[in-house]
Write a protein that holds these residues in place. Sequence first.
Motif, PDB file in Angstrom:
ATOM      1  N   GLU A   1      -3.153   8.437  10.666  1.00 44.80           N
ATOM      2  CA  GLU A   1      -4.232   9.108  11.165  1.00 44.80           C
ATOM      3  C   GLU A   1      -5.099   9.900  10.107  1.00 44.80           C
ATOM      4  O   GLU A   1      -6.195  10.016  10.113  1.00 44.80           O
ATOM      5  CB  GLU A   1      -4.193   9.760  12.566  1.00 44.80           C
ATOM      6  CG  GLU A   1      -3.626   9.027  13.605  1.00 44.80           C
ATOM      7  CD  GLU A   1      -2.098   8.506  13.391  1.00 44.80           C
ATOM      8  OE1 GLU A   1      -1.378   9.326  12.923  1.00 44.80           O
ATOM      9  OE2 GLU A   1      -1.458   7.754  14.098  1.00 44.80           O
ATOM     10  N   ASP A   2      -4.219  10.537   9.232  1.00 42.21           N
ATOM     11  CA  ASP A   2      -4.921  11.418   8.333  1.00 42.21           C
ATOM     12  C   ASP A   2      -5.473  10.797   7.035  1.00 42.21           C
ATOM     13  O   ASP A   2      -6.235  11.182   6.492  1.00 42.21           O
ATOM     14  CB  ASP A   2      -3.889  12.331   7.797  1.00 42.21           C
ATOM     15  CG  ASP A   2      -3.471  13.352   8.717  1.00 42.21           C
ATOM     16  OD1 ASP A   2      -4.004  13.642   9.897  1.00 42.21           O
ATOM     17  OD2 ASP A   2      -2.312  13.724   8.784  1.00 42.21           O
ATOM     18  N   ILE A   3      -5.144   9.395   6.841  1.00 47.43           N
ATOM     19  CA  ILE A   3      -5.841   8.784   5.844  1.00 47.43           C
ATOM     20  C   ILE A   3      -7.408   8.463   6.066  1.00 47.43           C
ATOM     21  O   ILE A   3      -7.717   7.891   7.082  1.00 47.43           O
ATOM     22  CB  ILE A   3      -4.935   7.356   5.592  1.00 47.43           C
ATOM     23  CG1 ILE A   3      -3.426   7.630   5.251  1.00 47.43           C
ATOM     24  CG2 ILE A   3      -5.487   6.522   4.450  1.00 47.43           C
ATOM     25  CD1 ILE A   3      -2.459   6.492   5.061  1.00 47.43           C
ATOM     26  N   PRO A   4      -8.023   8.706   5.144  1.00 42.79           N
ATOM     27  CA  PRO A   4      -9.637   8.705   5.272  1.00 42.79           C
ATOM     28  C   PRO A   4     -10.050   7.378   5.006  1.00 42.79           C
ATOM     29  O   PRO A   4      -9.327   6.410   4.410  1.00 42.79           O
ATOM     30  CB  PRO A   4     -10.196   9.628   4.509  1.00 42.79           C
ATOM     31  CG  PRO A   4      -9.125   9.769   3.355  1.00 42.79           C
ATOM     32  CD  PRO A   4      -7.737   9.647   3.917  1.00 42.79           C
TER      33      PRO A   4
ATOM     34  N   VAL B   1      -4.999   1.938  -0.474  1.00 42.98           N
ATOM     35  CA  VAL B   1      -3.639   1.836  -0.370  1.00 42.98           C
ATOM     36  C   VAL B   1      -2.922   0.719  -1.115  1.00 42.98           C
ATOM     37  O   VAL B   1      -3.630  -0.359  -1.162  1.00 42.98           O
ATOM     38  CB  VAL B   1      -3.401   1.552   1.332  1.00 42.98           C
ATOM     39  CG1 VAL B   1      -1.842   1.518   1.405  1.00 42.98           C
ATOM     40  CG2 VAL B   1      -3.796   2.858   2.150  1.00 42.98           C
ATOM     41  N   ALA B   2      -2.014   0.889  -1.827  1.00 44.59           N
ATOM     42  CA  ALA B   2      -1.335  -0.196  -2.423  1.00 44.59           C
ATOM     43  C   ALA B   2      -0.327  -0.826  -1.605  1.00 44.59           C
ATOM     44  O   ALA B   2       0.338  -0.429  -0.843  1.00 44.59           O
ATOM     45  CB  ALA B   2      -0.684   0.334  -3.636  1.00 44.59           C
ATOM     46  N   VAL B   3      -0.270  -2.135  -2.000  1.00 38.31           N
ATOM     47  CA  VAL B   3       0.906  -3.263  -1.528  1.00 38.31           C
ATOM     48  C   VAL B   3       1.510  -3.930  -2.772  1.00 38.31           C
ATOM     49  O   VAL B   3       0.780  -3.895  -3.877  1.00 38.31           O
ATOM     50  CB  VAL B   3       0.167  -4.041  -0.513  1.00 38.31           C
ATOM     51  CG1 VAL B   3      -0.169  -3.568   0.735  1.00 38.31           C
ATOM     52  CG2 VAL B   3      -0.804  -5.027  -1.238  1.00 38.31           C
ATOM     53  N   PRO B   4       2.746  -4.821  -2.520  1.00 39.80           N
ATOM     54  CA  PRO B   4       3.385  -5.320  -3.682  1.00 39.80           C
ATOM     55  C   PRO B   4       2.321  -6.548  -3.798  1.00 39.80           C
ATOM     56  O   PRO B   4       1.994  -7.049  -2.827  1.00 39.80           O
ATOM     57  CB  PRO B   4       4.690  -5.724  -3.159  1.00 39.80           C
ATOM     58  CG  PRO B   4       5.055  -4.467  -2.068  1.00 39.80           C
ATOM     59  CD  PRO B   4       3.663  -4.321  -1.340  1.00 39.80           C
ATOM     60  N   ASN B   5       2.561  -6.860  -5.105  1.00 41.55           N
ATOM     61  CA  ASN B   5       1.816  -8.000  -5.411  1.00 41.55           C
ATOM     62  C   ASN B   5       2.285  -9.393  -5.638  1.00 41.55           C
ATOM     63  O   ASN B   5       1.739 -10.446  -5.603  1.00 41.55           O
ATOM     64  CB  ASN B   5       1.008  -7.675  -6.808  1.00 41.55           C
ATOM     65  CG  ASN B   5       2.213  -7.912  -8.039  1.00 41.55           C
ATOM     66  OD1 ASN B   5       3.355  -8.086  -7.690  1.00 41.55           O
ATOM     67  ND2 ASN B   5       1.768  -7.759  -9.339  1.00 41.55           N
ATOM     68  N   ASP B   6       3.616  -9.536  -5.180  1.00 44.95           N
ATOM     69  CA  ASP B   6       4.580 -10.752  -5.088  1.00 44.95           C
ATOM     70  C   ASP B   6       3.985 -11.333  -3.860  1.00 44.95           C
ATOM     71  O   ASP B   6       4.030 -10.300  -2.766  1.00 44.95           O
ATOM     72  CB  ASP B   6       5.955 -10.631  -5.194  1.00 44.95           C
ATOM     73  CG  ASP B   6       6.506  -9.604  -4.327  1.00 44.95           C
ATOM     74  OD1 ASP B   6       7.146  -9.937  -3.331  1.00 44.95           O
ATOM     75  OD2 ASP B   6       6.638  -8.346  -4.491  1.00 44.95           O
TER      76      ASP B   6
ATOM     77  N   GLU C   1      -9.097   0.364   1.735  1.00 47.70           N
ATOM     78  CA  GLU C   1      -9.175  -0.764   0.594  1.00 47.70           C
ATOM     79  C   GLU C   1      -7.769  -1.027   0.103  1.00 47.70           C
ATOM     80  O   GLU C   1      -6.998  -0.103   0.238  1.00 47.70           O
ATOM     81  CB  GLU C   1      -9.941  -0.280  -0.403  1.00 47.70           C
ATOM     82  CG  GLU C   1     -11.468  -0.098   0.011  1.00 47.70           C
ATOM     83  CD  GLU C   1     -12.392   0.357  -1.374  1.00 47.70           C
ATOM     84  OE1 GLU C   1     -11.734   0.342  -2.635  1.00 47.70           O
ATOM     85  OE2 GLU C   1     -13.511   0.488  -1.279  1.00 47.70           O
ATOM     86  N   VAL C   2      -7.465  -2.153  -0.059  1.00 46.27           N
ATOM     87  CA  VAL C   2      -5.929  -2.437  -0.430  1.00 46.27           C
ATOM     88  C   VAL C   2      -6.133  -2.868  -1.883  1.00 46.27           C
ATOM     89  O   VAL C   2      -6.705  -3.789  -2.387  1.00 46.27           O
ATOM     90  CB  VAL C   2      -5.466  -3.488   0.464  1.00 46.27           C
ATOM     91  CG1 VAL C   2      -4.100  -3.894   0.127  1.00 46.27           C
ATOM     92  CG2 VAL C   2      -5.544  -2.915   1.918  1.00 46.27           C
ATOM     93  N   LYS C   3      -5.270  -2.515  -2.403  1.00 45.53           N
ATOM     94  CA  LYS C   3      -4.971  -2.578  -4.190  1.00 45.53           C
ATOM     95  C   LYS C   3      -3.272  -3.116  -4.189  1.00 45.53           C
ATOM     96  O   LYS C   3      -2.614  -2.715  -3.692  1.00 45.53           O
ATOM     97  CB  LYS C   3      -5.253  -1.620  -4.802  1.00 45.53           C
ATOM     98  CG  LYS C   3      -4.957  -1.795  -6.295  1.00 45.53           C
ATOM     99  CD  LYS C   3      -5.037  -0.327  -7.094  1.00 45.53           C
ATOM    100  CE  LYS C   3      -4.877  -0.766  -8.673  1.00 45.53           C
ATOM    101  NZ  LYS C   3      -5.371   0.557  -9.489  1.00 45.53           N
ATOM    102  N   ALA C   4      -3.255  -4.454  -5.078  1.00 41.23           N
ATOM    103  CA  ALA C   4      -2.145  -5.040  -5.330  1.00 41.23           C
ATOM    104  C   ALA C   4      -1.448  -4.641  -6.521  1.00 41.23           C
ATOM    105  O   ALA C   4      -2.044  -4.656  -7.606  1.00 41.23           O
ATOM    106  CB  ALA C   4      -2.297  -6.468  -5.165  1.00 41.23           C
ATOM    107  N   LEU C   5      -0.033  -4.106  -6.534  1.00 38.47           N
ATOM    108  CA  LEU C   5       0.392  -3.652  -7.639  1.00 38.47           C
ATOM    109  C   LEU C   5       1.796  -4.291  -7.829  1.00 38.47           C
ATOM    110  O   LEU C   5       2.313  -4.657  -6.850  1.00 38.47           O
ATOM    111  CB  LEU C   5       0.683  -2.133  -7.914  1.00 38.47           C
ATOM    112  CG  LEU C   5      -0.656  -1.318  -7.908  1.00 38.47           C
ATOM    113  CD1 LEU C   5      -0.348   0.163  -7.667  1.00 38.47           C
ATOM    114  CD2 LEU C   5      -1.412  -1.433  -8.974  1.00 38.47           C
TER     115      LEU C   5
ATOM    116  N   LEU D   1      -3.054   7.355  -5.317  1.00 38.59           N
ATOM    117  CA  LEU D   1      -3.391   6.689  -4.222  1.00 38.59           C
ATOM    118  C   LEU D   1      -3.135   7.424  -2.626  1.00 38.59           C
ATOM    119  O   LEU D   1      -2.634   8.195  -2.633  1.00 38.59           O
ATOM    120  CB  LEU D   1      -2.683   5.454  -4.129  1.00 38.59           C
ATOM    121  CG  LEU D   1      -2.449   4.553  -5.188  1.00 38.59           C
ATOM    122  CD1 LEU D   1      -1.208   3.534  -4.994  1.00 38.59           C
ATOM    123  CD2 LEU D   1      -3.661   3.796  -5.329  1.00 38.59           C
ATOM    124  N   ALA D   2      -4.017   6.969  -1.554  1.00 38.40           N
ATOM    125  CA  ALA D   2      -3.769   7.714  -0.236  1.00 38.40           C
ATOM    126  C   ALA D   2      -2.457   7.097   0.218  1.00 38.40           C
ATOM    127  O   ALA D   2      -1.813   8.123   1.085  1.00 38.40           O
ATOM    128  CB  ALA D   2      -4.770   7.221   0.525  1.00 38.40           C
ATOM    129  N   GLY D   3      -2.136   6.093  -0.040  1.00 40.79           N
ATOM    130  CA  GLY D   3      -0.640   5.490   0.137  1.00 40.79           C
ATOM    131  C   GLY D   3      -0.276   4.328  -0.426  1.00 40.79           C
ATOM    132  O   GLY D   3      -0.940   3.478  -1.107  1.00 40.79           O
TER     133      GLY D   3
END
Length: 314
Positions: free
Chosen positions: A144-147, A152-157, A197-201, A213-215
């Motif tokens: 809930e604290d994430i604005p 936020v990042a997720v795996p790219n595979d 927003e979501v970023k793949a790494l 990152l926020a998470g």
Amino acid sequence: MSQTPPPGSTPLIEAPRRRRWPLVLAALVALAVVLGLVVSLTGGDDEASPAPTVRIGVVGASDPYWATYEKAAEEEGIDVEIINFDDYNQPNPAVSEGELDMNQFQHIVFLADYNVARGDDLQPIGATAIYPLGLHSKQYDAVEDIPAGATVAVPNDASNQARALVLLQSAGLIELKSGGTIFSDLADIDTGASRVEVKALDAALTATSLDDLAGAVVNNDFVERAGLDFDDALAQDDPSDPNALPYVNVFAVRADDLDNPTYRRLVEIYQETQAVQEGVVEVSGGTAVMLDTPVEDLQASLERVESDTRAQQD
């Protein structure tokens, strides 16, 4: 005491002794033939060739339980060499090309993606564990604290990305147009209805990028290496869900090796050795759920996921 023949008598001529050495030689030759046949059939007890080393590729070979596993295998006369990889994309080709005999690092969805993409046929030969996927943050203590608008990042595979996106949806951070499937990707995100927003790494970088990152959704293998605590995850998925079978981690081998008794025994050693099981749970921060799912169920799940993956690509 010998007697001298009388004068004028013809001395008796001693009969020649029979020459026995040809018979002895023949007997020795026959015995050698028999012994040679026995050795060839039994392999010989004193000169037995050592069993070949079984090479198993893993991600995280420094985890202490792998040394315990090698010792447990050695006690049963199986020589195991654990080969470390830092890149998820390397262990499967290494098995396929014969550089490894087995690997143990992936779940069924990842294996299915690889098989379909490469036209390969690696198969699960045994289950190990299922690990929940967690959302971590260095800046926030609760979802809930994430604005709004944060990244936020997720795996790219593909396989882990889909699972991570479903987790973010469950946490209320995004909405997926499909409702969330094993094929969800960044294009499936409904940006207008999503909070972040979501970023793949690369999976190895999501944790190390948390300062910016926020998470990030971090694969289990990289949590402790990044100095994170499993208990600090803001959210995680449920490994006990029946729909989680495609995310069961497995030992994988070439299809021709599915019936290899040594490889099957190595799976059993992993599943039956309490010190190994406890070690896996400890390294996972108590999150791993250890499994001995029947191989037939694993193969059926792989077949379904591969079929769905091909259909998705058509």
